[in-house]
Structure formats: structure tokens, C-alpha cells
Design an enzyme around this catalytic site. Structure first.
Site, PDB file in Angstrom:
ATOM      1  N   GLU A  91       0.941  -1.199  -0.007  1.00 16.98           N
ATOM      2  CA  GLU A  91      -0.012   0.020   0.039  1.00 16.98           C
ATOM      3  C   GLU A  91       0.711   1.212   0.074  1.00 16.98           C
ATOM      4  O   GLU A  91       0.387   2.437  -0.549  1.00 16.98           O
ATOM      5  CB  GLU A  91      -0.977   0.130   1.371  1.00 16.98           C
ATOM      6  CG  GLU A  91      -1.839  -1.081   1.446  1.00 16.98           C
ATOM      7  CD  GLU A  91      -2.953  -0.925   0.142  1.00 16.98           C
ATOM      8  OE1 GLU A  91      -3.506   0.005  -0.182  1.00 16.98           O
ATOM      9  OE2 GLU A  91      -3.059  -1.717  -0.369  1.00 16.98           O
ATOM     10  N   SER A 481     -48.952 -23.437  42.858  1.00 10.28           N
ATOM     11  CA  SER A 481     -48.419 -23.915  44.179  1.00 10.28           C
ATOM     12  C   SER A 481     -47.132 -23.638  44.344  1.00 10.28           C
ATOM     13  O   SER A 481     -46.815 -23.427  45.440  1.00 10.28           O
ATOM     14  CB  SER A 481     -48.685 -25.585  44.208  1.00 10.28           C
ATOM     15  OG  SER A 481     -50.367 -25.523  44.640  1.00 10.28           O
TER      16      SER A 481
END
Length: 852
Positions: A91, A481
Site C-alpha cells: 500500500e 402452588s
């Protein structure tokens, strides 16, 4: 003549100088104009790129990761020189010598563009310019953006070092496959760390920034290989590698995860499940979604992966057994069209695109498969990830679905997508393929440490990939319950004892919806009965009378104190668990019974660290006072202080635990829960068995199970908390006990034991023995009253014409499987099959005094 020539060249020189001056002035003006309102480049010095947040188990194993951009930040000092050199060569070969932009590269690029009349246009951006574009500017290909890029590039070179700029670039750059930065890309393409990359692999990564979307290692293999070789040539040209290294790397084939040459990094991470997704949901609420997905958090979860697998299989087994008992074979609902079945290649490609659960391992891996041929006695299948010659033939015969009604062709058609798994013999050898299906019924299972609140397992449904809705934390259901212990806890703290006598007889309550007549699960009533028996046998009528006696405001206060509800409803039916809550809340509340009444906050996370390793959350707030001492006296453990709030008296907690041990030993869970250590718990079954529960605990682990349809409807005959959730709890806790152990529940100070007849509540001599003898724990300083002198009716008086059942009659003989058909106010339900439309007992001589 000479004078004229000199005058001409002098004038030309002056013109050129003037022109250059004005051109420079114009360029300077343009750069000054565009340089006025640029974003601040100084923020790059403190830039924190979005990075992956990762979740680890307690042992440090990576179990999940979350990210918007898949990036793992790596400091430049930890990036190998090989990787740096590859990107610089590809690059920006002059990166370490230019001042932010490369005039020579710009000039060469401009000359080539003009010479080729626009046919050969290449970029001349330096790494610094690319950083400016990626961080501070847009990606628009305009002259204005290029000018701004040059200005910022020159400025940032005076703010950051070259290595800092390179660090930003190598961690920010997009490299395809949703991978940002070199570290994530190394994992994505090679399943390697940066240190493990070879030369040709580093060159491949450096080849990607030019066109990451067009350099797929499989679809564009030749193109990306050519670009890789170009990068290798540039590395040779720049002196980073030798000719021998270049030639060896150039000759190597391109091997990647995408081409199947390396295993995927996701294969080492378990499939996402309910636990890690709940971590995401909770931490996103705490830290915000942006911070969670981009903050690079390191999250140490409380999960025990081994117990999580046991939890999933225990729940899945119960759901599958219930589903098969319904006798209906169903395809998955997904289908392949006729053109998709033309050949093996097409059906495999089409099947891979089908969204179907692939995370089920009950009895072995469940494979998606497509029906290729169907007859009454046999179907031929195409099975995903299984070659045609492996474990052949790929057929299922009719005996495999003897649990279902109809033949195979009655239930399945060509093109249907189904699940199958291998069936093996005792030696592990393959026998045949078996059809499987994801049940319609769903449920949840959760387990946690009773002292620390650490959740060790959480299963929120049959399959996360089939349904991400977490029924352990998100489903609001009636506990039935399973809520009763909070009523009994309030009663014990209000002066009652386990031996207090409560009337078990019919009740009528006038409501705006009409008369409510709660009943017991057995549709029977039993007269004067000790409190202990009331909870062991889950007696609805006794619970309602207790709630009426102590007041629903007191009961509601207890449920809020324990975190079952944020705001408790104040009608009597709520005493039977008609108000909705979550399994997560119920399990956390039961943990406080188990640990002696101290508040414990449930958590899925031990610790959270930010990207720099700083702890930003820690669940355990206890302090180790002498852990810093070099030498502790022999036999003395470290002193750890705790500031936990007490939500319940320790004596009350033990009395309640003792009574719930009776639920497991001889009550509603006696047939299905059988562990080698002391265990307490409570079943719960709502009206018409729309929701069934069991929540229980040992001395150190509490676990709870809930089962029901997502759109509530009756589960059918025989369904109950003891019969459906009890086995789930038992299977899971068998494994939990092996790993975490268990002991007798701790007896607190401030109380003493007295022998009691558990049927009549009468006091017995100190040496009494027999099946009816129970040692009850009483609070010091309170003189207990025994027998009918302590009888409670809650204001619902007892008539003399009511037939009662003798204590010797068994609970199982009296229980009716189809009990519980009535409705409660607001269509809320009772529990244990309570609330029945069966005719009430005669009220001819029942007192009309009080509320009824």
C-alpha cells in the site's frame, strides 16, 4: 538580435514565475479554504475502534462473541514485522519517509492516467491518507475529498508517530468477510493468530485492501493469488524478504477457511444459546447496546458449560416425551420445491439455505433432512452433512414412529424438511436413522448457586435456533402452588408453627365475577390438618385460609421482598399463584430459603473488563479481610465479610425448608424427585394444568423448571408439576450433586426440636418413633400451642355435616388426574389443579360468618 532573444526569454521567465506564483497562490487558497472546517485530527490520538465483545466461561473458555464489525484490536507492538512489511509493501512503500502524502506517487499516477487517456487510473493514497479517509472523511471519490485528505494527512503526521498511524490502519482496515483489522482477518481466513501467519498468508491479507469484496479466496482464487504474488514481489523489491523466501511463498497454494482447508474459528465456539443471549440482553441494558457490541468487553460468565448441556438435555427429554405421548408426527413446516430435488447437488444446496434448528444434540446430533421418497412403510431421506455412503441406507421405517398415528406417507410428503438422528446400540455402533421433531410445548430450566447467585445453567426452550424467546427470563406465567411457600413463610413469621392446625374444608368467596369455590387437587377436604401437611400435600383450601388469616397485604409484602413480583395483587386467588411471574424470579427467591434467609442477587456475569483490561463490573462484592496476609495460621481459612441483607428470619427459613423436604420425601414430588442428598422443593400446577412447575434446592444449588405452551392451553390428563417438571429437576440435579455435592441443611441458632405427630399436630414424647413422628423446629422464646387449641379457620368456619378423610388415606389415592376445571376471578387460576367446577359440598350448616 541577442538583446531581443534575451528579452524574449526574460519575458517568458517572468511570465512563468508569475504564473507559478499565481498557481501556487490559487492552490494555497484552495487548500486554505478547504482546511477551515475539517474534523479534528487530534481525536485520533485517543481513538478506540469498535471491537468484538467476548464472553468466556468460568474456566476461561471462549463461548460467544458479539460485534457489529468483527474486529480484534491489537497494539502495533504486538503486530509481527512480517505483517507490517506486507501491508507497507502493498500500500505505501515510502510510508516511513514521506510527510503524509507521496508527491512522487501522485505524479506517477497522474502521468499514467493522462498517458493512457484515463484507461489506467490507479490510486496514490498513502497509508496516512487512507487512515484520514476511513476515520475522518467519507469514501466519496471527489476532488474535494482528496484535497481534505491531503491536508489532514499532513497535519496528522505532526500529531501521531508513524507507528501510531500504522496501528490505526491495521486495526481499522476492512478486509472482507465482515472482518476489520488484521487480527480478525487472520482468524477469518486462516483461523490463526498473527504470530502463526506464514509469509504467503500475510501477503494474502495485504492483497485484500485494494478490493476486499472482489478478492474472495474461492470465487476469485486466480485473481487474489495474482495479487498475493504481486505483494510478495514488492516485499522482495523493498528488501523485506530474500529471493529464496519469495520463490517458496509464491509457489505455495492458497489454503483458507473458506476453501475448507482450515477449520472455521466458529467451530471452536459453541452455538449461541439462551445463556449467552441473556447475557447480551442484560448487559446491553446496563452498558448500552453500542458499548456492548463495539466496546471490546471481556465478559466472564457464571455458566458451567457441562451443567448447561445437562440442563438442555433434561428439559429437552421431558418436552420430547410429552410431545411423543400426544401421538402426532409433524414435519418442520419447511419444504423444498420439486426443482430443488432434481439431484443431490441441488437438494444439498437448497437444504443448506433452510432456516431450521441445527443446535440440538439430545441423544446425538439432530440433522436437517429432506424427504426424497415416501411410502406408507418407509421414507428415503437426503441428510445434511452426511455423504450418501455414510451410515447408509438413509431411510426410516414405519416402526420408528410407532408412537405416532398413521403411516409415514400419511404424515410426510416428498420435499418435507425433517430432523433425524442416529440410533446406536450399546457398543456405540450405528443401527439406523430415527425421525425427530421439535415439540410444540415449551419450557425453561434454570439453576444457580444459593449463596452467590451465580447462574450455572439456563435453558429457555427446546432449541435456541428454533425460538430465541427465553422462557426462563421472559415468559410471564402463573406459578401455581410453587408460590405457596411465600404464604407459609408469612404465616411462620406471623406466629404460626409447622404444627399449627388449619381447617381443610370448603370455601366460598363472593367476587364481582361470581362465587369462587377453590378446591384441593384431589377434589376432597381433610378437616383439621397441621401446616406441614398443608404444604407437603399442596392443600389449596388450607393456603387460602392461612392467607385470609394473616392478610393478603402481608403475603404480598413477602412476595415483593423476595422479588417474585414488583407489585403483588391483593386478592385471595393470588395466594394460590394466580399472578404471573418468571422462572428467573422464582428460582432466585427460593435461593433465599436455601441460604437461611439472606438476599442473593442472581447474576449471569462474574466480571466485565473493558478493552484495556480494567474491571468495570464485579458481581461478588464481598471483601476478603486477611487475604493479603502472607501466612495464615494453620487450619484457619480467610475471613470474608458480607453485607448481604436479611430478608427472612433464619429460623423461619429452616422451618420452611424442613417442610419442603417433606414435599420431596412424601408429598407431591415423592415419586419423581430422589437425590442422594437432602432436597427441598415445591411443585406447582395451575388450573387445567396450563403451567406446571417444580422449584427445589439442595444445600448449595437451587434449580427450577417450568413447562407449558407459549399460548397457554391445557396440557391434558396426568400433567402436573410433580409428573412433568419433577423428573427434569431430578435428572439435572443428579449431575449437579455429582459435581457440587450437598449436605444437610444448616440448623440455625435460636430454636429447638420437639417431636410431633405429623398427622394430628400433637406433641409426642422425646423418644417417640414411627412413620408419623417428625422432629419440628420451634423458635426459642415462643411457647408452642398444640392440637385444636391452635386451630385456624381463616374466618371460614367449619360445618358439622362435612365428611372428612382419615389421615391414613394416601394422597395418591385421592388425587384426580382430571381435577381443576373451574375459573378464578379475572380468569386467573389456582394451583395443584385447584379451582374446580365440580359441585361444592353441602353448605346447609356451614357458618355464614366471615368472608366466604
Amino acid at each position: 538580435m541577442l538583446r531581443a532573444i534575451l528579452s524574449f526569454f526574460g519575458g517568458l521567465f517572468s511570465f512563468i514565475i508569475t504564473a507559478v506564483f499565481f498557481v501556487a497562490l490559487a492552490i494555497g487558497g484552495v487548500f486554505w479554504m478547504y482546511g477551515q472546517d475539517l474534523p479534528s485530527h487530534e481525536q485520533l490520538a485517543n481513538y478506540s475502534p469498535p471491537t468484538i465483545s467476548r464472553i468466556y466461561s468460568g474456566e476461561g473458555r471462549l463461548i460467544d462473541e458479539f460485534a457489529i464489525e468483527r474486529r480484534l484490536f491489537t497494539p502495533v507492538a504486538d503486530i509481527p514485522e512480517l505483517v507490517k512489511n506486507a501491508f507497507i509493501s502493498a500500500e505505501d512503500r515510502n510510508f516511513y519517509v514521506h510527510a503524509g502524502f507521496d508527491p512522487r506517487a501522485i505524479a506517477v499516477a497522474g502521468y499514467e492516467a493522462v498517458a493512457s487517456r484515463g484507461q489506467n487510473v490507479r490510486g496514490a493514497s498513502t497509508i496516512t491518507q487512507q487512515v484520514m479517509k476511513n476515520f475522518l472523511l467519507s469514501g466519496d471519490r471527489t476532488g474535494e475529498r482528496k484535497i481534505k485528505e491531503l491536508i489532514l494527512a499532513s497535519r496528522v503526521e505532526g500529531t501521531l508517530t508513524k507507528d501510531q498511524i500504522l496501528e490505526l490502519y491495521l486495526n481499522e482496515i476492512f478486509l472482507g468477510q465482515n472482518s476489520y483489522g488484521v487480527t480478525a482477518a487472520a482468524q477469518t481466513y486462516f483461523n490463526k493468530t498473527l504470530d502463526e501467519l506464514e509469509l504467503h498468508e500475510a501477503a494474502f491479507l495485504a492483497a485484500l485492501p485494494q478490493a476486499p469484496s472482489n478478492y474472495h479466496p474461492v470465487r476469485n482464487r486466480d485473481r487474489v493469488t495474482a495479487r498475493r504474488n504481486y505483494v510478495l514481489g514488492e516485499m522482495l523489491r523493498n528488501g523485506y524478504i530474500s529471493r529464496e523466501q519469495h520463490d517458496q511463498a509464491r509457489d505455495l497454494p492458497l489454503l483458507t477457511v473458506q476453501s475448507g482447508d482450515f477449520s472455521s474459528p466458529r467451530e471452536s465456539i459453541p452455538p449461541r444459546d439462551y445463556f449467552t443471549d441473556e447475557v447480551r440482553r442484560q448487559l446491553s441494558g446496563t452498558f448500552g447496546e453500542e458499548e456492548f457490541f463495539t466496546g471490546g468487553l471481556s465478559i466472564r460468565a457464571t455458566i458451567d458449560p457441562e451443567m448447561q448441556t445437562h440442563a438442555a438435555h433434561a428439559l429437552q427429554r421431558a418436552l420430547e416425551n410429552y410431545d411423543r405421548n400426544r401421538g402426532q408426527l409433524r414435519p418442520s413446516g419447511e419444504r423444498l420445491e420439486a426443482e430443488d430435488l432434481a439431484n443431490e447437488e441441488t437438494w444439498r444446496a437448497a437444504l443448506a439455505r433452510v432456516e431450521i434448528a441445527r443446535d440440538i444434540t439430545l441423544g446425538g446430533r439432530w440433522y436437517p433432512a429432506v424427504v426424497l421418497e415416501a411410502s406408507p412403510d418407509q421414507v428415503r431421506l437426503g441428510i445434511e452433512d452426511v455423504p450418501a455412503d455414510q451410515d447408509a441406507p438413509h431411510v426410516v421405517d414405519r416402526p420408528d414412529i410407532n408412537w405416532a398415528r398413521g403411516s409415514l406417507s400419511d404424515n410426510l410428503s416428498v420435499g418435507d424438511v425433517v430432523h433425524v438422528r442416529r440410533v446406536r446400540d450399546n457398543s456405540g455402533a450405528f443401527q439406523r436413522w430415527s425421525l425427530r421433531q421439535v415439540p410444540e410445548v415449551q419450557g425453561g430450566l434454570m439453576a444457580m448457586d444459593v449463596n452467590t447467585g451465580r447462574v450455572i445453567a439456563m435453558q429457555g426452550g427446546f432449541s435456541y435456533e428454533d425460538s430465541v424467546f427465553n422462557r426462563a427470563t421472559q415468559a410471564q406465567r402463573q406459578p401455581g402452588s410453587a408460590f405457596k411457600p411465600f404464604v407459609y413463610a408469612a404465616a411462620l413469621d406471623s406466629g404460626f408453627t409447622p404444627a399449627t392446625i388449619v381447617i381443610d374444608a370448603p370455601i366460598e368467596v363472593e367476587t364481582v365475577q361470581g362465587i369462587w369455590r377453590p378446591t384441593n387437587a384431589s377434589n376432597q377436604f381433610y378437616g383439621p390438618t397441621p401446616v406441614r401437611t398443608g404444604i407437603e400435600m399442596s392443600r389449596n383450601l388450607m393456603t387460602v385460609r392461612l392467607a385470609q388469616e394473616i392478610g393478603m397485604d402481608v403475603v404480598g409484602g413477602y412476595s415483593e421482598r423476595f422479588g417474585v413480583y414488583d407489585r403483588s395483587q391483593q386478592y385471595l386467588a393470588a395466594a394460590l399463584g394466580s399472578q404471573e411471574t418468571t422462572l428467573f424470579r422464582m428460582v432466585a427467591a427460593y435461593a433465599m430459603f436455601a441460604n437461611g434467609g439472606e438476599r442473593v442477587e442472581p447474576t449471569l456475569v462474574d466480571r466485565v473488563q473493558d478493552r484495556w483490561g480494567q474491571t468495570i463490573y464485579r458481581h461478588d462484592q464481598r471483601t476478603c479481610v486477611d487475604c493479603s496476609e502472607a501466612n495464615l495460621p494453620e487450619g484457619r481459612g480467610p475471613w470474608i465479610t458480607s453485607q448481604r441483607q436479611r430478608v427472612m428470619d433464619a429460623v423461619t427459613a429452616y422451618q420452611l425448608t424442613s417442610m419442603m423436604e417433606g414435599v420431596v420425601q412424601r408429598g407431591t414430588a415423592a415419586r419423581t424427585v430422589n437425590l442422594p442428598v437432602p432436597t427441598a422443593g415445591k411443585t406447582g400446577t395451575t388450573n387445567e394444568a396450563r403451567d406446571v412447575w417444580f422449584v427445589g434446592y439442595t444445600s448449595n444449588i437451587v434449580a427450577g423448571c417450568y413447562i407449558g405452551y407459549d399460548q397457554p392451553r391445557p396440557l391434558g390428563r396426568g400433567a402436573g408439576g410433580g409428573t412433568m417438571c419433577g423428573p427434569v429437576f431430578n435428572e439435572f440435579m443428579q449431575e449437579a450433586v455429582k459435581k457440587y455435592g450437598g449436605s444437610r441443611f444448616r440448623v440455625p441458632s435460636g430454636g429447638y426440636f420437639i417431636n410431633i405427630d405429623r398427622h394430628s399436630g400433637a406433641r409426642l414424647p422425646e423418644g417417640a418413633s414411627g412413620a408419623n413422628v417428625i422432629a419440628e423446629f420451634f423458635r426459642e422464646g415462643v411457647e408452642p400451642i398444640f392440637g385444636l387449641a391452635a386451630m385456624i379457620d381463616g374466618g371460614f368456619a367449619l360445618g358439622g355435616d362435612l365428611p372428612m378423610f382419615e389421615p391414613g388415606e394416601s394422597y395418591q389415592e385421592l388425587q384426580r388426574e382430571d381435577s381443576g376445571r373451574g375459573q378464578l376471578p379475572d380468569d386467573r387460576t389456582s394451583d395443584g389443579g385447584g379451582g374446580s367446577s365440580a359441585p361444592a359440598a353441602s353448605f346447609g350448616t356451614v357458618s355464614t360468618g366471615g368472608l366466604y
